[in-house]
Scaffold this motif. Structure first.
Motif, mmCIF file in Angstrom:
data_model
loop_
_atom_site.group_PDB
_atom_site.id
_atom_site.type_symbol
_atom_site.label_atom_id
_atom_site.label_comp_id
_atom_site.label_asym_id
_atom_site.label_seq_id
_atom_site.Cartn_x
_atom_site.Cartn_y
_atom_site.Cartn_z
ATOM 1 N N ASP A 348 -3.968 0.967 -15.355
ATOM 2 C CA ASP A 348 -4.340 2.263 -15.650
ATOM 3 C C ASP A 348 -5.170 2.905 -14.480
ATOM 4 O OD1 ASP A 348 -7.464 1.616 -15.525
ATOM 5 O OD2 ASP A 348 -6.820 0.344 -16.974
ATOM 6 N N PRO A 349 -5.575 4.355 -14.538
ATOM 7 C CA PRO A 349 -5.892 5.016 -13.632
ATOM 8 C C PRO A 349 -7.229 4.432 -12.619
ATOM 9 C CG PRO A 349 -5.560 6.546 -15.191
ATOM 10 C CD PRO A 349 -5.433 5.146 -15.977
ATOM 11 N N GLY A 350 -7.835 3.644 -13.311
ATOM 12 C CA GLY A 350 -8.866 3.034 -12.854
ATOM 13 C C GLY A 350 -9.062 1.698 -12.259
ATOM 14 N N SER A 351 -7.828 1.289 -12.619
ATOM 15 C CA SER A 351 -7.676 -0.285 -12.177
ATOM 16 C C SER A 351 -6.937 -0.632 -10.886
ATOM 17 C CB SER A 351 -7.025 -1.248 -13.184
ATOM 18 O OG SER A 351 -7.900 -1.042 -14.465
ATOM 19 N N PRO A 352 -7.146 -1.630 -10.133
ATOM 20 C CA PRO A 352 -6.489 -1.801 -8.806
ATOM 21 C C PRO A 352 -4.870 -1.980 -9.290
ATOM 22 C CG PRO A 352 -7.788 -3.592 -9.348
ATOM 23 C CD PRO A 352 -8.220 -2.509 -10.267
ATOM 24 N N THR A 353 -4.123 -1.798 -8.491
ATOM 25 C CA THR A 353 -2.409 -2.011 -8.600
ATOM 26 C C THR A 353 -2.063 -2.990 -7.542
ATOM 27 O OG1 THR A 353 -2.208 0.474 -9.028
ATOM 28 C CG2 THR A 353 -0.312 -0.624 -8.070
ATOM 29 N N VAL A 354 -1.169 -3.622 -8.090
ATOM 30 C CA VAL A 354 -0.480 -4.853 -7.137
ATOM 31 C C VAL A 354 0.610 -4.315 -6.425
ATOM 32 C CG1 VAL A 354 0.321 -7.089 -6.975
ATOM 33 C CG2 VAL A 354 -1.554 -6.756 -8.416
ATOM 34 N N ILE A 355 1.030 -4.595 -5.116
ATOM 35 C CA ILE A 355 2.277 -4.055 -4.763
ATOM 36 C C ILE A 355 2.927 -5.270 -3.909
ATOM 37 C CG2 ILE A 355 3.210 -2.483 -3.014
ATOM 38 C CD1 ILE A 355 0.709 -0.710 -3.273
ATOM 39 N N GLN A 356 4.175 -5.509 -4.357
ATOM 40 C CA GLN A 356 4.949 -6.650 -3.557
ATOM 41 C C GLN A 356 6.422 -6.075 -3.207
ATOM 42 O OE1 GLN A 356 4.008 -9.307 -7.071
ATOM 43 N NE2 GLN A 356 4.147 -10.923 -5.069
ATOM 44 N N ASP A 357 7.094 -6.807 -2.667
ATOM 45 C CA ASP A 357 8.765 -6.794 -2.200
ATOM 46 C C ASP A 357 9.447 -6.701 -3.726
ATOM 47 O OD1 ASP A 357 8.789 -6.140 0.478
ATOM 48 O OD2 ASP A 357 8.903 -8.452 0.750
ATOM 49 N N ARG A 358 9.067 -7.991 -4.113
ATOM 50 C CA ARG A 358 9.741 -8.471 -5.386
ATOM 51 C C ARG A 358 8.825 -9.390 -6.291
ATOM 52 N NH1 ARG A 358 11.144 -11.182 -1.431
ATOM 53 N NH2 ARG A 358 11.267 -13.238 -1.308
ATOM 54 N N GLU A 359 8.862 -9.529 -7.272
ATOM 55 C CA GLU A 359 8.073 -10.542 -8.240
ATOM 56 C C GLU A 359 8.052 -11.700 -7.593
ATOM 57 O OE1 GLU A 359 5.565 -11.326 -10.632
ATOM 58 O OE2 GLU A 359 6.760 -9.774 -11.411
ATOM 59 N N GLY A 360 7.032 -12.664 -7.248
ATOM 60 C CA GLY A 360 7.006 -13.874 -6.592
ATOM 61 C C GLY A 360 7.258 -13.942 -5.087
ATOM 62 N N ALA A 361 7.129 -12.574 -4.418
ATOM 63 C CA ALA A 361 7.186 -12.522 -3.146
ATOM 64 C C ALA A 361 5.948 -13.368 -2.297
ATOM 65 C CB ALA A 361 7.230 -11.263 -2.739
ATOM 66 N N SER A 362 6.286 -13.692 -1.027
ATOM 67 C CA SER A 362 5.109 -14.456 -0.349
ATOM 68 C C SER A 362 3.901 -13.563 -0.033
ATOM 69 C CB SER A 362 5.631 -15.338 0.553
ATOM 70 O OG SER A 362 6.160 -14.509 1.692
ATOM 71 N N ALA A 363 4.132 -12.362 0.215
ATOM 72 C CA ALA A 363 3.146 -11.359 0.531
ATOM 73 C C ALA A 363 2.789 -10.510 -0.529
ATOM 74 C CB ALA A 363 3.795 -10.587 1.655
ATOM 75 N N LEU A 364 1.430 -10.382 -1.016
ATOM 76 C CA LEU A 364 1.139 -9.595 -2.279
ATOM 77 C C LEU A 364 -0.248 -8.711 -1.614
ATOM 78 C CD1 LEU A 364 0.136 -10.648 -5.773
ATOM 79 C CD2 LEU A 364 -1.712 -9.934 -4.221
ATOM 80 N N TYR A 365 -0.100 -7.485 -2.204
ATOM 81 C CA TYR A 365 -1.211 -6.638 -1.699
ATOM 82 C C TYR A 365 -1.689 -6.018 -2.943
ATOM 83 C CZ TYR A 365 1.493 -7.080 2.633
ATOM 84 O OH TYR A 365 1.884 -7.653 3.792
ATOM 85 N N VAL A 366 -3.118 -5.526 -2.742
ATOM 86 C CA VAL A 366 -3.891 -4.894 -3.920
ATOM 87 C C VAL A 366 -4.607 -3.871 -3.420
ATOM 88 C CG1 VAL A 366 -5.679 -5.304 -5.552
ATOM 89 C CG2 VAL A 366 -4.292 -7.348 -4.754
ATOM 90 N N LEU A 367 -4.305 -2.711 -3.950
ATOM 91 C CA LEU A 367 -4.987 -1.339 -3.781
ATOM 92 C C LEU A 367 -5.848 -0.874 -4.607
ATOM 93 C CD1 LEU A 367 -4.987 0.805 -1.247
ATOM 94 C CD2 LEU A 367 -3.035 1.741 -2.351
ATOM 95 N N MET A 368 -6.983 -0.537 -4.298
ATOM 96 C CA MET A 368 -7.747 0.311 -5.339
ATOM 97 C C MET A 368 -7.422 1.711 -5.548
ATOM 98 S SD MET A 368 -9.871 -2.035 -6.487
ATOM 99 C CE MET A 368 -11.084 -1.051 -7.264
ATOM 100 N N PRO A 369 -7.550 2.357 -6.674
ATOM 101 C CA PRO A 369 -7.228 3.615 -6.967
ATOM 102 C C PRO A 369 -8.250 4.727 -6.291
ATOM 103 C CG PRO A 369 -8.088 2.641 -8.891
ATOM 104 C CD PRO A 369 -8.020 1.551 -7.891
ATOM 105 N N MET A 370 -8.033 5.885 -6.300
ATOM 106 C CA MET A 370 -9.071 7.111 -6.113
ATOM 107 C C MET A 370 -8.896 7.961 -7.006
ATOM 108 S SD MET A 370 -8.352 8.071 -1.897
ATOM 109 C CE MET A 370 -9.589 9.131 -1.759
ATOM 110 N N ARG A 371 -10.185 8.549 -7.207
ATOM 111 C CA ARG A 371 -10.266 9.811 -8.285
ATOM 112 C C ARG A 371 -9.281 10.787 -7.755
ATOM 113 N NH1 ARG A 371 -15.718 9.356 -9.021
ATOM 114 N NH2 ARG A 371 -16.459 8.032 -10.713
ATOM 115 N N VAL A 372 -8.511 11.434 -8.216
ATOM 116 C CA VAL A 372 -7.684 12.779 -7.812
ATOM 117 C C VAL A 372 -7.890 13.925 -9.036
ATOM 118 C CG1 VAL A 372 -6.237 11.613 -6.539
ATOM 119 C CG2 VAL A 372 -5.595 11.675 -8.799
#
Length: 372
Positions: A348-372
């Motif tokens: 949802d707009p207030g929760s962190p988002t997970v970003i990867q190449d694909r499901e199960g990839a060895s690299a995983l990134y989490v990004l906090m949202p901003m108010r817009v």
């Protein structure tokens, strides 16, 4: 001491070691490099009391001996000498100076006694393992951008390196976060890494290790204690103190219930974010992503300069969603992904988002949202 060494060999080594030396030092000896000529060749050593780098280069040692000379001055001299030249380094006991000769050039450098040079490498390293230089470089390259620069939260000013069991499979994991974004990258755990303490490798040491790992084919030996890390390649040994602190429980901030899945072409996505963020203010840098029925609309509004929108096709079949992110953070993460696609797991707009190449990839990134 009297040694002769090939200019390109000496320059490459000085390039590695002189970076550790700070430009401004209240302790004069820390501005110097330790040079030691012996039957093994010419050994160069630099330290800032937190990091120590030692490199040995082939040299013709006529008279063994040791001295210390100003690091940046020596590097600048050798850098300006002509390609292919030979460099002769000679000290005499009477003057306390070092004579550098190359072709028709002569330089006399002030020295300090080698007995004053500090040594930080003492101590037993309890854990030792070997892994390919390319794998260690990958762990660093893909997490380094997320290291915090905020000095008050000093325990985030590095990469957290630790061994962990994932679904019965041992992995060596690197994690970095600045509170806004988190990077987590795994590689199969090398033999000897299990049971190692979780350590926080400081930002400056991370940067120096990264520069030493130019050859991804070779192997690197890593040694650890509770307070120090040592990374050794065939030519260079880097020893660094670790950050004395507790890394936060990063697992808590990685969401597991994000069920809105979006797949997008990585290159198109990064380019679109870059284009629309041209309008954003330096301070805000917010870009709004609006998802609905197989398309994403990126928009930026800046009261001072105008607005921008761009639409791209995505694979998304969940309900409509508007969410804002820092444009630079989005582009940083997109640049780390290896595949052609990016997978965003949204909630949802207030929760962190997970970003990867694909499901199960060895690299995983989490990004906090901003108010817009």
């Amino acid at each position: 001491m009297k040694v002769t060494v090939e200019r390109s060999t000496l320059l490459k080594s000085l390039g590695h070691v002189h970076r550790v030396v700070e430009r401004r030092n209240t302790i004069p000896i820390l501005s110097n490099l330790l040079l030691r000529g012996s039957e093994d060749g010419l050994k160069l050593k630099a330290t800032d009391l937190d990091i120590e780098v030692v490199e040995t280069v082939p040299a013709d040692v006529i008279e063994p001996g040791a001295t210390t000379v100003p690091a940046h001055t020596l590097y600048d001299i050798v850098r300006k000498l002509p390609d292919g030249s030979q460099v002769s380094l000679e000290t005499t006991g009477e003057t306390g100076q070092m004579l550098l000769r190359s072709g028709r050039s002569r330089f006399t450098l002030q020295t300090l006694p080698e007995s004053d040079f500090p040594d930080i490498t003492a101590g037993e390293m309890a854990h030792r393992f070997v892994l390919p230089a390319g794998e260690l470089k990958r762990l660093i390259d893909k997490t380094q951008f997320a290291i915090s620069t905020e000095e008050t939260r000093y325990y985030l000013n590095g990469i957290y390196l630790h061994a962990i069991d994932v679904d019965g499979r041992p992995v060596l994991r690197a994690v970095a976060t600045d509170g806004h974004r988190l990077a987590r990258v795994d590689t199969p755990a090398p033999q000897g890494s299990l049971g190692m303490p979780g350590v926080i490798v400081p930002r400056k040491a991370v940067s120096e290790i990264q520069k030493l790992l130019e050859d991804g084919e070779s192997e690197v030996q890593v040694e650890l204690s509770a307070t120090k890390i040592r990374v050794a390649t065939a030519e260079v040994v880097l020893t660094s103190k670790l950050i004395d602190g507790t890394f936060p429980d990063y697992q808590r901030v990685i969401p597991s219930g994000n069920d809105k899945l979006l797949t997008v072409d990585r290159g198109d996505f990064a380019a679109s974010v870059d284009r629309v963020s041209t309008i954003s203010s330096e301070r805000g840098r917010a870009v709004k992503l609006s998802m609905a029925d197989g398309r994403m609309t990126l928009s930026v509004t800046n009261p001072d300069s105008g607005s921008a929108t761009e639409e791209i096709e995505v694979d998304y079949d969940a309900g409509p969603l508007d969410i804002g992110f820092n444009a630079r953070y989005l582009m940083d993460i997109a640049a780390q992904l290896d595949g052609d696609t990016a997978l965003l797991k949204l909630a949802d707009p207030g929760s962190p988002t997970v970003i990867q190449d694909r499901e199960g990839a060895s690299a995983l990134y989490v990004l906090m949202p901003m108010r817009v």
